[in-house]
Enzyme design. Structure first.
Site, PDB file in Angstrom:
ATOM      1  CG  HIS A 134      -2.054   0.905   1.183  1.00 19.90           C
ATOM      2  ND1 HIS A 134      -2.338   1.709   0.085  1.00 19.90           N
ATOM      3  CD2 HIS A 134      -3.031   1.167   2.110  1.00 19.90           C
ATOM      4  CE1 HIS A 134      -3.421   2.411   0.325  1.00 19.90           C
ATOM      5  NE2 HIS A 134      -3.859   2.105   1.539  1.00 19.90           N
ATOM      6  NE  ARG A 294      -3.790   7.244   0.933  1.00 21.05           N
ATOM      7  CZ  ARG A 294      -4.661   6.236   0.848  1.00 21.05           C
ATOM      8  NH1 ARG A 294      -5.153   5.681   1.954  1.00 21.05           N
ATOM      9  NH2 ARG A 294      -5.021   5.759  -0.326  1.00 21.05           N
TER      10      ARG A 294
END
Length: 308
Positions: A134, A294
């Site tokens: 990830h 993010r």
């Protein structure tokens, strides 16, 4: 062509540039409404395909918002929309999408799907998550740590729990950004030795420690993730809870770390399982900054992939 497939597959200089670009872009947006465009619109006239074979909150919203803030457009597609790899091969899907869009972000299960997409696409491909890694999350985590505590190089990061895909990308980042990582978890859930070996070969100190209190001693950053996947059967959930209960991040465990240690969790969190609310909402926690970042980290990744 700049694919962003994994941290260990991306040049160290590029990784550092991405983090610094993300910091600058975040600073430039201070005080603006979420829907306001950036000063520069580097993705003007660009179309980005966002493919989700796995459910998503943060990945979907952050990529969609980021593309729009930079003047681009998104096309959000689910696995059922596309029948990816079923009615049409992944290679052919990649070739077709490359005629319609300027970049592909894919969140999928099997790493081989990501790799085949990148191999056959004529546009950059970004790894939004696979069962093994990830990388976008960890780029945001590095950014978040440095916002609060300065350079992450030379720091001690402790991962508590399951050596999963997020842990794997942390190990890649340890090698690329120059920090040390201690894994605290049951032997059955150790990270893959391939990931450990990469970090060690790059000069990072990687330690496997079964005693969580000993693991977090002197830690600058403590990180955990959910103990179970939404796809795990009930019997698997019970086994994992039994194995991982000693590795819960709670106030007593955080007290063993440095006084100014940070706590991170990529979310969604199962409160009172892998982490207590006392820690999640406490003074060590930066999980909400981490979630916001993010957006900024992925905007910088998008720009790097497209060279804009």
């Amino acid at each position: 062509m700049n694919h962003f497939l994994d941290i260990h597959k991306t040049d160290r200089t590029a990784l550092r540039d991405i983090v610094e670009t993300a910091k600058a872009m975040k600073a430039a947006r201070a005080g603006r409404p979420r829907g306001a465009p950036d000063d520069s619109l580097p993705l003007t006239d660009r179309m980005v395909a966002l493919i989700f074979e796995k459910p998503s909150t943060r990945t979907r919203v952050s990529f969609d918002a980021g593309v729009r803030q930079m003047g681009g457009q998104t096309m959000v597609l689910s696995g059922s929309d596309m029948q990816l790899g079923h009615g049409e091969t992944i290679a052919d899907t990649a070739r077709v999408l490359s005629r319609y869009v300027d970049l592909i972000m894919i969140r999928t299960f099997d790493e081989a799907v990501l790799e085949e997409m990148a191999e056959h696409a004529d546009v950059p491909v970004i790894n939004g998550l696979t069962d093994r890694t990830h990388p976008c999350q960890i780029m945001a985590d590095v950014m978040t740590y440095e916002e609060h505590r300065g350079p992450i190089a030379g720091r001690k990061v402790v991962w508590c729990g399951d050596g999963n895909n997020v842990c794997a990308s942390f190990l890649h980042a340890a090698g690329q950004f120059g920090f040390d990582l201690t894994f605290a978890g049951p032997v059955q859930l150790d990270p893959e030795m391939e990931f450990v070996g990469f970090a060690r070969n790059q000069g990072a100190e990687v330690t496997i420690e079964r005693d969580p209190a000993r693991a977090v001693a002197g830690a600058d950053l403590v990180v955990t993730d959910t103990w179970v996947s939404m796809h795990d059967a009930q019997s698997a959930r019970e086994r994992r809870h039994n194995m991982l209960r000693p590795y819960q991040v709670n106030a007593a465990l955080m007290a063993q770390a440095k006084p100014d240690a940070l706590f991170m969790h990529c979310l969604p969190a199962h409160r009172e399982e892998e982490v207590t609310s006392e820690v999640m909402d406490g003074p060590h926690s930066v999980v909400w900054d981490e979630a916001e970042n993010r957006l900024h980290a992925q905007k910088a990744i998008l720009r790097w992939c497209l060279g804009v």
